[in-house]
Enzyme design. Structure first.
Site, PDB file in Angstrom:
ATOM      1  N   PHE A  53      15.416  12.510  -0.735  1.00 14.64           N
ATOM      2  CA  PHE A  53      14.993  11.398   0.110  1.00 14.64           C
ATOM      3  C   PHE A  53      15.888  10.188  -0.131  1.00 14.64           C
ATOM      4  O   PHE A  53      16.133   9.814  -1.284  1.00 14.64           O
ATOM      5  CB  PHE A  53      13.541  11.031  -0.184  1.00 14.64           C
ATOM      6  N   CYS A  79      12.580  -3.218   7.155  1.00 16.63           N
ATOM      7  CA  CYS A  79      11.884  -2.663   8.314  1.00 16.63           C
ATOM      8  C   CYS A  79      11.683  -3.773   9.321  1.00 16.63           C
ATOM      9  O   CYS A  79      11.586  -4.949   8.957  1.00 16.63           O
ATOM     10  CB  CYS A  79      10.536  -2.056   7.901  1.00 16.63           C
ATOM     11  N   CYS A 133       3.459  -2.924   8.640  1.00 14.65           N
ATOM     12  CA  CYS A 133       2.170  -2.274   8.855  1.00 14.65           C
ATOM     13  C   CYS A 133       1.293  -2.434   7.614  1.00 14.65           C
ATOM     14  O   CYS A 133       1.779  -2.268   6.488  1.00 14.65           O
ATOM     15  CB  CYS A 133       2.377  -0.795   9.164  1.00 14.65           C
ATOM     16  N   CYS A 146       1.274   0.453   4.927  1.00  8.60           N
ATOM     17  CA  CYS A 146       2.545   0.989   4.443  1.00  8.60           C
ATOM     18  C   CYS A 146       2.572   1.016   2.917  1.00  8.60           C
ATOM     19  O   CYS A 146       2.090   0.098   2.246  1.00  8.60           O
ATOM     20  CB  CYS A 146       3.708   0.145   4.960  1.00  8.60           C
ATOM     21  N   ASP A 147       3.170   2.106   2.369  1.00  9.71           N
ATOM     22  CA  ASP A 147       3.216   2.265   0.913  1.00  9.71           C
ATOM     23  C   ASP A 147       4.620   2.062   0.347  1.00  9.71           C
ATOM     24  O   ASP A 147       4.915   2.456  -0.770  1.00  9.71           O
ATOM     25  CB  ASP A 147       2.700   3.654   0.503  1.00  9.71           C
ATOM     26  N   THR A 148       5.520   1.422   1.114  1.00 14.45           N
ATOM     27  CA  THR A 148       6.909   1.255   0.687  1.00 14.45           C
ATOM     28  C   THR A 148       7.199  -0.197   0.350  1.00 14.45           C
ATOM     29  O   THR A 148       6.858  -1.100   1.105  1.00 14.45           O
ATOM     30  CB  THR A 148       7.878   1.730   1.794  1.00 14.45           C
ATOM     31  N   GLU A 185      12.871   9.922   9.337  1.00 18.24           N
ATOM     32  CA  GLU A 185      11.521   9.469   9.661  1.00 18.24           C
ATOM     33  C   GLU A 185      11.624   8.038  10.171  1.00 18.24           C
ATOM     34  O   GLU A 185      12.082   7.152   9.449  1.00 18.24           O
ATOM     35  CB  GLU A 185      10.630   9.543   8.426  1.00 18.24           C
ATOM     36  N   HIS A 192       1.613  15.104  -0.791  1.00 16.02           N
ATOM     37  CA  HIS A 192       2.156  14.517  -2.017  1.00 16.02           C
ATOM     38  C   HIS A 192       1.108  13.693  -2.766  1.00 16.02           C
ATOM     39  O   HIS A 192       1.132  13.641  -3.992  1.00 16.02           O
ATOM     40  CB  HIS A 192       3.402  13.665  -1.707  1.00 16.02           C
TER      41      HIS A 192
END
Length: 199
Positions: free
Chosen positions: A23, A29, A33, A36-38, A92, A193
């Site tokens: 990955f 971005c 959102c 979002c987990d990033t 993605e 995951h």
């Protein structure tokens, strides 16, 4: 390119779930959102050669460009460089920008709704191979995704939203399953995951 992280794991969502993959998580971005987990702020500058060298340390030759929003930085030239290094390239995206046409696989998880899929002639970038829509109590999937002029028929997935609240999550998941049973063009995508405990 601004890279948040490069790591090796299994694909945890969607059509390629369970597949070993490297990955490349891009920083930045164009959306924010709430679920979002990033982390978007931390990154290091890397060249295409740096990224390919890092990816080459892992045994799988399937790479997923993710983020953040990878279309802000990854273009057809970079995808070609990955192909030349022997990688199959997936992306993605949130679907707000055209994606490189030479991708091997494109997952669009639309956040601005309704989302109209791009035309099959490629004039607005690659047609997605799968749509993965986050589902909660307020989602109306049949109105959220418009097939438009696309001749391609991707896979359609609903992914129950992880709210962080177990009771609400269970209700959302049950509603999602019920919706799919009533609208069978959709398939269930769970975040494997998180269930199995890998990154």
């Amino acid at each position: 390119m601004r890279i948040n992280d490069i790591f090796y794991s299994l694909q945890g969502e969607g059509h390629n779930v369970g597949r070993a993959a490297s990955f490349v998580r891009f920083a930045g971005c164009n959306l924010r959102c709430p679920f979002c987990d990033t982390e978007f702020n931390d990154y290091r500058e890397m060249t295409a050669a740096d990224i390919i060298a890092a990816l080459s340390a892992y045994p799988a030759r399937f790479v997923v460009l993710t983020g953040g929003e990878p279309t802000l930085q990854a273009d057809e030239v970079f995808v070609d460089q990955l192909h030349q290094a022997g990688f199959l390239v997936a992306m993605e995206s949130n679907g707000t920008r055209p994606a490189p046409k030479n991708l091997d696989w494109l997952t669009v998880s639309p956040k601005q709704l309704p989302y109209e899929m791009p035309a099959a002639d490629g004039s607005a970038g690659k047609v997605p191979d799968e749509i993965k829509l986050v589902f909660d109590e307020h989602t109306a999937p049949e109105q959220a995704v418009v097939q438009g002029q696309s001749a391609a028929t991707p896979f359609f997935y609903l992914q129950p939203c992880d709210t962080g609240d177990a009771t609400r999550n269970a209700a959302i998941q049950a509603a999602c399953i019920g919706y799919i049973k009533d609208h069978p063009r959709w398939r269930l995508s769970l975040q494997v995951h998180k269930i199995a405990g890998f990154k």
